[in-house]
Design a protein around this motif. Structure first.
Motif, PDB file in Angstrom:
ATOM      1  N   ALA A 336      40.148  85.702  44.501  1.00  0.00           N
ATOM      2  CA  ALA A 336      39.491  86.755  45.275  1.00  0.00           C
ATOM      3  C   ALA A 336      38.733  87.677  44.328  1.00  0.00           C
ATOM      4  N   ARG A 337      37.553  88.119  44.756  1.00  0.00           N
ATOM      5  CA  ARG A 337      36.817  89.087  43.944  1.00  0.00           C
ATOM      6  C   ARG A 337      36.860  90.437  44.651  1.00  0.00           C
ATOM      7  N   PRO A 338      36.793  91.516  43.866  1.00  0.00           N
ATOM      8  CA  PRO A 338      36.848  92.844  44.499  1.00  0.00           C
ATOM      9  C   PRO A 338      35.815  92.936  45.610  1.00  0.00           C
ATOM     10  N   GLY A 339      36.206  93.481  46.729  1.00  0.00           N
ATOM     11  CA  GLY A 339      35.248  93.689  47.811  1.00  0.00           C
ATOM     12  C   GLY A 339      35.133  92.530  48.781  1.00  0.00           C
ATOM     13  N   ASP A 340      35.653  91.323  48.426  1.00  0.00           N
ATOM     14  CA  ASP A 340      35.504  90.245  49.408  1.00  0.00           C
ATOM     15  C   ASP A 340      36.842  89.708  49.924  1.00  0.00           C
ATOM     16  N   LEU A 341      37.837  90.589  50.029  1.00  0.00           N
ATOM     17  CA  LEU A 341      39.080  90.180  50.688  1.00  0.00           C
ATOM     18  C   LEU A 341      38.804  90.009  52.181  1.00  0.00           C
ATOM     19  N   LEU A 342      39.516  89.065  52.775  1.00  0.00           N
ATOM     20  CA  LEU A 342      39.352  88.861  54.213  1.00  0.00           C
ATOM     21  C   LEU A 342      40.198  89.888  54.951  1.00  0.00           C
ATOM     22  N   ALA A 343      39.625  90.450  56.011  1.00  0.00           N
ATOM     23  CA  ALA A 343      40.349  91.488  56.760  1.00  0.00           C
ATOM     24  C   ALA A 343      41.260  90.847  57.796  1.00  0.00           C
ATOM     25  N   GLU A 344      42.301  91.557  58.147  1.00  0.00           N
ATOM     26  CA  GLU A 344      43.144  91.097  59.250  1.00  0.00           C
ATOM     27  C   GLU A 344      42.301  91.007  60.510  1.00  0.00           C
ATOM     28  N   GLY A 345      42.498  89.925  61.254  1.00  0.00           N
ATOM     29  CA  GLY A 345      41.734  89.719  62.472  1.00  0.00           C
ATOM     30  C   GLY A 345      40.450  88.933  62.243  1.00  0.00           C
ATOM     31  N   ALA A 346      40.059  88.728  60.957  1.00  0.00           N
ATOM     32  CA  ALA A 346      38.799  88.028  60.681  1.00  0.00           C
ATOM     33  C   ALA A 346      38.916  86.549  61.041  1.00  0.00           C
ATOM     34  N   PRO A 347      37.875  86.002  61.653  1.00  0.00           N
ATOM     35  CA  PRO A 347      37.859  84.560  61.894  1.00  0.00           C
ATOM     36  C   PRO A 347      37.554  83.831  60.589  1.00  0.00           C
ATOM     37  N   VAL A 348      38.242  82.733  60.333  1.00  0.00           N
ATOM     38  CA  VAL A 348      38.038  81.987  59.082  1.00  0.00           C
ATOM     39  C   VAL A 348      38.021  80.485  59.351  1.00  0.00           C
ATOM     40  N   GLY A 349      37.461  79.768  58.383  1.00  0.00           N
ATOM     41  CA  GLY A 349      37.584  78.324  58.367  1.00  0.00           C
ATOM     42  C   GLY A 349      38.677  77.967  57.376  1.00  0.00           C
ATOM     43  N   VAL A 350      39.450  76.929  57.695  1.00  0.00           N
ATOM     44  CA  VAL A 350      40.587  76.537  56.860  1.00  0.00           C
ATOM     45  C   VAL A 350      40.256  75.216  56.162  1.00  0.00           C
ATOM     46  N   ASP A 351      40.297  75.256  54.831  1.00  0.00           N
ATOM     47  CA  ASP A 351      39.897  74.081  54.058  1.00  0.00           C
ATOM     48  C   ASP A 351      41.097  73.577  53.266  1.00  0.00           C
ATOM     49  N   PHE A 352      41.279  72.263  53.238  1.00  0.00           N
ATOM     50  CA  PHE A 352      42.396  71.703  52.484  1.00  0.00           C
ATOM     51  C   PHE A 352      41.876  71.116  51.190  1.00  0.00           C
ATOM     52  N   LYS A 353      42.559  71.447  50.075  1.00  0.00           N
ATOM     53  CA  LYS A 353      42.120  70.921  48.795  1.00  0.00           C
ATOM     54  C   LYS A 353      42.743  69.548  48.574  1.00  0.00           C
ATOM     55  N   GLY A 354      42.158  68.521  49.189  1.00  0.00           N
ATOM     56  CA  GLY A 354      42.674  67.157  49.068  1.00  0.00           C
ATOM     57  C   GLY A 354      42.076  66.482  47.865  1.00  0.00           C
ATOM     58  N   PRO A 355      42.162  65.126  47.732  1.00  0.00           N
ATOM     59  CA  PRO A 355      42.797  64.284  48.741  1.00  0.00           C
ATOM     60  C   PRO A 355      44.246  63.960  48.405  1.00  0.00           C
ATOM     61  N   ASP A 356      44.778  64.463  47.262  1.00  0.00           N
ATOM     62  CA  ASP A 356      46.137  64.040  46.881  1.00  0.00           C
ATOM     63  C   ASP A 356      47.197  64.921  47.526  1.00  0.00           C
ATOM     64  N   ILE A 357      47.061  65.130  48.820  1.00  0.00           N
ATOM     65  CA  ILE A 357      48.041  65.905  49.568  1.00  0.00           C
ATOM     66  C   ILE A 357      49.221  64.990  49.894  1.00  0.00           C
ATOM     67  N   PRO A 358      50.457  65.392  49.538  1.00  0.00           N
ATOM     68  CA  PRO A 358      51.598  64.540  49.895  1.00  0.00           C
ATOM     69  C   PRO A 358      51.744  64.435  51.413  1.00  0.00           C
ATOM     70  N   VAL A 359      52.068  63.242  51.882  1.00  0.00           N
ATOM     71  CA  VAL A 359      52.238  63.011  53.311  1.00  0.00           C
ATOM     72  C   VAL A 359      53.633  62.437  53.537  1.00  0.00           C
ATOM     73  N   LEU A 360      54.395  63.054  54.425  1.00  0.00           N
ATOM     74  CA  LEU A 360      55.759  62.590  54.715  1.00  0.00           C
ATOM     75  C   LEU A 360      55.790  61.937  56.087  1.00  0.00           C
ATOM     76  N   PRO A 361      56.684  60.957  56.254  1.00  0.00           N
ATOM     77  CA  PRO A 361      56.852  60.402  57.601  1.00  0.00           C
ATOM     78  C   PRO A 361      57.476  61.466  58.505  1.00  0.00           C
ATOM     79  N   GLU A 362      57.323  61.253  59.794  1.00  0.00           N
ATOM     80  CA  GLU A 362      57.972  62.168  60.733  1.00  0.00           C
ATOM     81  C   GLU A 362      59.474  61.965  60.608  1.00  0.00           C
ATOM     82  N   GLU A 363      60.224  63.073  60.524  1.00  0.00           N
ATOM     83  CA  GLU A 363      61.677  62.936  60.385  1.00  0.00           C
ATOM     84  C   GLU A 363      62.312  62.960  61.759  1.00  0.00           C
ATOM     85  N   ARG A 364      63.139  61.955  62.001  1.00  0.00           N
ATOM     86  CA  ARG A 364      63.829  61.968  63.311  1.00  0.00           C
ATOM     87  C   ARG A 364      65.178  62.648  63.143  1.00  0.00           C
ATOM     88  N   PRO A 365      65.516  63.519  64.077  1.00  0.00           N
ATOM     89  CA  PRO A 365      66.790  64.256  63.951  1.00  0.00           C
ATOM     90  C   PRO A 365      68.000  63.321  64.071  1.00  0.00           C
TER      91      PRO A 365
END
Ligand SMILES: Nc1ncnc2c1ncn2[C@@H]1O[C@H](COP(=O)(O)OP(=O)(O)OP(=O)(O)O)[C@@H](O)[C@H]1O
Ligand SMILES: [Mg+2]
Length: 365
Positions: A336-365
């Motif tokens: 973050a740089r001074p002055g460009d923090l996102l405010a509460e309530g601000a709409p944002v886009g959510v980006d994932f830093k892939g592609p080596d994101i770990p993926v787990l199988p669905e766990e059955r209880p």
């Protein structure tokens, strides 16, 4: 002295518990510690850490399995035949003995000559930063100093193996951080094979060559701190080591290990899917807070949309809570740089830093 390996092999221990009935305190635990290695058993309260450590020390006998130290089966040796130093959580110093006598104790019971005892006590007190403390008593010492005495008492016998059971939990946060570094430095200097127990994941990550994560009496995964952080094998490990967002996703295509998933209504390429995953399956993405970036809505383009629900400015980082439909995501931003923090309530886009994101199988209880 030559460092030795420790092997815990198929060790189980059951107790009859007043409330829970028969419980496996340790269940088929196998752990190899290489000569000179620092291995930590990490897990929640009651998962069997102390039980396993006490079995290595010889304070408990396992119902099944064996303990091998330096290639020798010691399962049925008494604790005092094992040449092990043990540091307890509550220090367990003798209050009626001076610090010098506390440290000397293990040498006296081994019939070491008086002059040699005096020399080694002095040497080891200096090693833990307590030179000249011989004639003090434990009630004159701070918690940190008492823990150093406990450490001195454990190493003065020149043990082949050093065992620690939550040695820092009675100290305040700052001292804990300083002492864990001292323990680590001393262990390196003496090159002594060490098994350490804690329920504090940060402490485990800071001191260990390798961590064995335990749950309900069993080791569920072992590896270096970064292995466990970046490649958790289960939701339990992902949640126990560091903070995490576990996001349900749908497999769209699986090919050669990797594939594509839909998460928060958007397609995402992932480098590795669980072996059995097929198109249509539900999986869970392991997203660390720093693996998610939030962009101001105007730059967000086609990213999944969310709203900043909370913000905490912590100096070197900013923590956001971002609401995306029903999901609340923990996000950490370090750039973050001074002055460009996102405010509460601000709409944002959510980006994932892939592609080596770990993926787990669905766990059955
Ligand atoms: N002497 C005993 N008698 C009966 N049950 C016991 C005994 N010692 C341990 N247990 C049970 O075995 C299980 C594992 O205990 P253990 O002390 O090994 O856990 P731990 O991982 O060290 O937990 P903590 O982090 O709280 O110290 C717990 O369910 C505990 O209640
Ligand atoms: Mg314990």
């Amino acid at each position: 002295m030559e460092a030795v390996g420790v092997r815990v092999e198929g060790v189980s221990k059951r107790y009859s518990h007043k409330v829970k009935g028969e419980v496996y305190a340790a269940r088929d635990v196998t752990l190899d510690v290489r000569p000179g290695e620092f291995v930590t058993m990490l897990g929640p309260s009651g998962c069997g850490k102390t039980t396993t450590l006490r079995i290595i020390a010889g304070f408990e006998t396992p119902d099944a399995g064996r303990v091998v130290i330096g290639g020798r089966d010691v399962t049925h040796d008494l604790a005092n035949q094992r040449n092990i130093g043990f540091v307890f959580q509550n220090y367990a110093l003798f209050p009626h003995l001076s610090i010098g006598e506390n440290v000397a104790y293990g040498l006296r019971v081994r019939n070491v000559a008086a002059a040699e005892i005096e020399r080694r006590v002095r040497e080891v007190l200096a090693l833990v930063g307590l030179a000249g403390y011989e004639h003090q008593f434990s009630n004159q010492l701070s918690g940190g100093e008492q823990q150093r005495v406990a450490l001195a008492r454990a190493i003065v016998i020149r043990p082949q193996v050093l065992l620690f059971d939550e040695p820092l939990s009675n100290l305040d946060a700052k001292l804990r951080v300083a002492m864990r570094q001292e323990i680590r430095d001393l262990q390196r200097r003496l090159a002594i094979t060490t098994v350490y127990v804690t329920h504090d994941q940060e402490e485990a990550m800071a001191v260990s060559d390798r961590i064995a994560v335990m749950n309900q009496g069993s080791i569920v995964q072992e590896g270096s701190a970064d292995d466990l952080y970046y490649r958790p094998a289960s939701a339990f490990v992902a949640q126990f080591i560091g903070r995490v967002n576990l996001l349900p996703a749908r497999v769209e295509a699986a090919s050669g290990g990797g594939g594509e998933v839909t998460v928060l209504g958007h397609r995402l390429a992932v480098a590795a899917l669980p072996a059995a995953a097929r198109a249509g399956d539900t999986v869970r993405l392991v997203l660390r807070p720093e693996a998610i970036a939030v962009r101001p809505a105007q730059d967000a383009g086609t990213l999944p949309q969310g709203t900043v629900a909370g913000r905490m400015f912590l100096g070197e980082k900013v923590e956001y809570l971002v609401r995306c439909g029903e999901m609340a995501l923990q996000v950490v931003s370090y750039d973050a740089r001074p002055g460009d923090l996102l405010a509460e309530g601000a709409p944002v886009g959510v980006d994932f830093k892939g592609p080596d994101i770990p993926v787990l199988p669905e766990e059955r209880p």
